[in-house]
Motif scaffolding. Sequence first.
Motif, PDB file in Angstrom:
ATOM      1  N   LEU A  15       1.236  -2.147   3.232  1.00  0.00           N
ATOM      2  CA  LEU A  15       1.099  -2.039   1.781  1.00  0.00           C
ATOM      3  C   LEU A  15      -0.256  -1.482   1.383  1.00  0.00           C
ATOM      4  O   LEU A  15      -0.598  -1.428   0.208  1.00  0.00           O
ATOM      5  CB  LEU A  15       1.292  -3.413   1.122  1.00  0.00           C
ATOM      6  N   GLY A  16      -1.019  -1.057   2.378  1.00  0.00           N
ATOM      7  CA  GLY A  16      -2.334  -0.506   2.084  1.00  0.00           C
ATOM      8  C   GLY A  16      -3.394  -1.559   1.874  1.00  0.00           C
ATOM      9  O   GLY A  16      -4.471  -1.269   1.344  1.00  0.00           O
ATOM     10  N   LEU A  17      -3.116  -2.790   2.299  1.00  0.00           N
ATOM     11  CA  LEU A  17      -4.108  -3.850   2.177  1.00  0.00           C
ATOM     12  C   LEU A  17      -5.174  -3.666   3.250  1.00  0.00           C
ATOM     13  O   LEU A  17      -4.930  -3.037   4.280  1.00  0.00           O
ATOM     14  CB  LEU A  17      -3.435  -5.216   2.358  1.00  0.00           C
ATOM     15  N   PRO A  18      -6.351  -4.205   3.038  1.00  0.00           N
ATOM     16  CA  PRO A  18      -7.404  -4.094   4.064  1.00  0.00           C
ATOM     17  C   PRO A  18      -7.006  -4.907   5.294  1.00  0.00           C
ATOM     18  O   PRO A  18      -7.070  -6.128   5.301  1.00  0.00           O
ATOM     19  CB  PRO A  18      -8.633  -4.689   3.367  1.00  0.00           C
ATOM     20  N   HIS A 214      17.499  -6.239   6.590  1.00  0.00           N
ATOM     21  CA  HIS A 214      16.415  -6.044   7.554  1.00  0.00           C
ATOM     22  C   HIS A 214      15.530  -4.859   7.160  1.00  0.00           C
ATOM     23  O   HIS A 214      16.036  -3.787   6.798  1.00  0.00           O
ATOM     24  CB  HIS A 214      17.015  -5.801   8.940  1.00  0.00           C
ATOM     25  N   PRO A 215      14.209  -5.027   7.226  1.00  0.00           N
ATOM     26  CA  PRO A 215      13.305  -3.927   6.851  1.00  0.00           C
ATOM     27  C   PRO A 215      13.396  -2.702   7.749  1.00  0.00           C
ATOM     28  O   PRO A 215      13.059  -1.593   7.329  1.00  0.00           O
ATOM     29  CB  PRO A 215      11.905  -4.561   6.961  1.00  0.00           C
ATOM     30  N   GLY A 216      13.840  -2.881   8.988  1.00  0.00           N
ATOM     31  CA  GLY A 216      13.926  -1.744   9.913  1.00  0.00           C
ATOM     32  C   GLY A 216      12.573  -1.085  10.113  1.00  0.00           C
ATOM     33  O   GLY A 216      11.572  -1.750  10.376  1.00  0.00           O
ATOM     34  N   ASP A 217      12.543   0.245   9.988  1.00  0.00           N
ATOM     35  CA  ASP A 217      11.302   1.000  10.184  1.00  0.00           C
ATOM     36  C   ASP A 217      10.548   1.239   8.881  1.00  0.00           C
ATOM     37  O   ASP A 217       9.607   2.028   8.852  1.00  0.00           O
ATOM     38  CB  ASP A 217      11.614   2.349  10.840  1.00  0.00           C
ATOM     39  N   ASP A 218      10.954   0.556   7.817  1.00  0.00           N
ATOM     40  CA  ASP A 218      10.319   0.775   6.514  1.00  0.00           C
ATOM     41  C   ASP A 218       9.952  -0.558   5.864  1.00  0.00           C
ATOM     42  O   ASP A 218      10.516  -0.949   4.835  1.00  0.00           O
ATOM     43  CB  ASP A 218      11.258   1.569   5.596  1.00  0.00           C
ATOM     44  N   TRP A 223       9.803  -4.324   1.206  1.00  0.00           N
ATOM     45  CA  TRP A 223       9.096  -5.259   0.321  1.00  0.00           C
ATOM     46  C   TRP A 223       9.169  -4.785  -1.123  1.00  0.00           C
ATOM     47  O   TRP A 223       9.445  -5.576  -2.031  1.00  0.00           O
ATOM     48  CB  TRP A 223       7.653  -5.428   0.758  1.00  0.00           C
ATOM     49  N   ARG A 224       8.955  -3.528  -1.349  1.00  0.00           N
ATOM     50  CA  ARG A 224       8.914  -3.019  -2.723  1.00  0.00           C
ATOM     51  C   ARG A 224      10.299  -3.024  -3.382  1.00  0.00           C
ATOM     52  O   ARG A 224      10.411  -3.282  -4.572  1.00  0.00           O
ATOM     53  CB  ARG A 224       8.326  -1.608  -2.736  1.00  0.00           C
ATOM     54  N   SER A 225      11.341  -2.744  -2.609  1.00  0.00           N
ATOM     55  CA  SER A 225      12.674  -2.639  -3.194  1.00  0.00           C
ATOM     56  C   SER A 225      13.476  -3.933  -3.136  1.00  0.00           C
ATOM     57  O   SER A 225      14.268  -4.218  -4.037  1.00  0.00           O
ATOM     58  CB  SER A 225      13.475  -1.524  -2.509  1.00  0.00           C
ATOM     59  N   ARG A 226      13.251  -4.735  -2.061  1.00  0.00           N
ATOM     60  CA  ARG A 226      14.077  -5.930  -1.873  1.00  0.00           C
ATOM     61  C   ARG A 226      13.257  -7.213  -1.766  1.00  0.00           C
ATOM     62  O   ARG A 226      13.824  -8.287  -1.622  1.00  0.00           O
ATOM     63  CB  ARG A 226      14.950  -5.776  -0.609  1.00  0.00           C
ATOM     64  N   ARG A 227      11.938  -7.091  -1.809  1.00  0.00           N
ATOM     65  CA  ARG A 227      11.026  -8.235  -1.682  1.00  0.00           C
ATOM     66  C   ARG A 227      11.304  -9.012  -0.410  1.00  0.00           C
ATOM     67  O   ARG A 227      11.375 -10.246  -0.404  1.00  0.00           O
ATOM     68  CB  ARG A 227      11.110  -9.175  -2.906  1.00  0.00           C
ATOM     69  N   VAL A 228      11.442  -8.285   0.688  1.00  0.00           N
ATOM     70  CA  VAL A 228      11.775  -8.877   1.979  1.00  0.00           C
ATOM     71  C   VAL A 228      10.660  -8.613   2.979  1.00  0.00           C
ATOM     72  O   VAL A 228      10.109  -7.500   3.029  1.00  0.00           O
ATOM     73  CB  VAL A 228      13.084  -8.289   2.538  1.00  0.00           C
ATOM     74  N   VAL A 229      10.343  -9.619   3.766  1.00  0.00           N
ATOM     75  CA  VAL A 229       9.392  -9.474   4.866  1.00  0.00           C
ATOM     76  C   VAL A 229       9.989 -10.123   6.107  1.00  0.00           C
ATOM     77  O   VAL A 229      10.729 -11.114   6.011  1.00  0.00           O
ATOM     78  CB  VAL A 229       8.028 -10.104   4.506  1.00  0.00           C
ATOM     79  N   ALA A 230       9.710  -9.543   7.273  1.00  0.00           N
ATOM     80  CA  ALA A 230      10.261 -10.054   8.524  1.00  0.00           C
ATOM     81  C   ALA A 230       9.235 -10.895   9.271  1.00  0.00           C
ATOM     82  O   ALA A 230       8.043 -10.595   9.276  1.00  0.00           O
ATOM     83  CB  ALA A 230      10.717  -8.892   9.415  1.00  0.00           C
ATOM     84  N   VAL A 231       9.708 -11.956   9.905  1.00  0.00           N
ATOM     85  CA  VAL A 231       8.883 -12.795  10.772  1.00  0.00           C
ATOM     86  C   VAL A 231       9.174 -12.396  12.214  1.00  0.00           C
ATOM     87  O   VAL A 231      10.308 -12.539  12.690  1.00  0.00           O
ATOM     88  CB  VAL A 231       9.192 -14.289  10.578  1.00  0.00           C
ATOM     89  N   ARG A 232       8.160 -11.879  12.900  1.00  0.00           N
ATOM     90  CA  ARG A 232       8.310 -11.502  14.310  1.00  0.00           C
ATOM     91  C   ARG A 232       7.625 -12.542  15.174  1.00  0.00           C
ATOM     92  O   ARG A 232       6.448 -12.843  14.994  1.00  0.00           O
ATOM     93  CB  ARG A 232       7.711 -10.115  14.567  1.00  0.00           C
ATOM     94  N   ASP A 233       8.373 -13.068  16.135  1.00  0.00           N
ATOM     95  CA  ASP A 233       7.852 -14.154  16.954  1.00  0.00           C
ATOM     96  C   ASP A 233       6.955 -13.629  18.069  1.00  0.00           C
ATOM     97  O   ASP A 233       7.196 -12.547  18.625  1.00  0.00           O
ATOM     98  CB  ASP A 233       9.004 -14.949  17.562  1.00  0.00           C
TER      99      ASP A 233
END
Length: 251
Positions: A15-18, A214-218, A223-233
Motif C-alpha cells: 500500500l506504499g506504507l514505509p 483470495h488476494p492472489g498476486d494483487d 485490500w482496496r476493492s474488497r478490504r481483504v488481507v491474507a494471513v501467511r503462516d
Amino acid sequence: MNVLEPLAARYAYWLGLPAEEAALPEASPEEVRAMPVILHLEKSTPPQRTPLLEAAATAALAVCLDERAQPGGEWYEPVREWVSGHIRKVSRRARGIHWQVAQEFPGVRVAVGGAEVRALVPGRVVDVPKEIARLQISGSDLPPDEPPPAQPDLPLLLLNPEVSMTVGKAAAQVGHGTMILASLLEPAELAAWGERGYACAVRTPSVSQWKQLHPGDDPAGAWRSRRVVAVRDAGFTEVEPGTVTVLAQYR
C-alpha cells in the motif's frame, strides 16, 4: 499512533506504507516472544469450535488495543517488542482450577456464545510463568460445528478450507488476522470496531468462495476493492511455510 503500526508497515508494504524489514531475523531461543492464548476447554462441557475461535480472535486484538498497551501504559513495551517481531502465539488449554489460575495473569478474557478465551500479555517464552507453561499445547481440538450465517456487518475471518488445523492452531491464526486487519484500518473504523468489543465472525468458506476472495498476486487491489488481507503462516507448526491460513475482511 497505536502499538500495531509495525504490523501495517511490515504486512502492507504493497500500500506504499514505509516498510520495515521484509524478512525479520530469527531471534535467539532466549529472546523468542509469544502471546499465550488460553482456551477454556472443560472435558465435560466443551465449547463449540466457532465461538471459541471468535473469542480467540477478539481476545488477541483486545490485548493489543487495550489502553494499557498504548504508549505510556504498563503493557506497552512488551506488546510493542512482540509486535515488532514475529507475532507468535501459543494456544494452551485449561480447565477447572487451572483456568481460574490463568485469570490472575495480565491479559484480556473474552466470552462468545459460551466459549471463553484469555489472551495474555506477550513476553519471552523462557519467562512464561510455570502456571501457564504447565498447560498443555497438544490435544487442543474440537469437532466441526455448523454456525449460522455470519452477521454482514462484522469483520470476517475465513479459514482455509483446504488446510487442516487443530483448534489451537486456528485460534492463533485468526488472532493474527484480527491484528493485521486492525493495523490497516482508519482511526474512525478502528474506533467503531472497538465500540463493538472487536467482535468478529469466523467461518470456513467453500473452496470456490475462498478462491474468489483470495488476494492472489494483487494484495493492494484486494485490500482496496474488497478490504481483504491474507494471513501467511511462518510454518513453525502444522502447515507449510507461506501457507495462507486465513483471509481477514473488514466489512
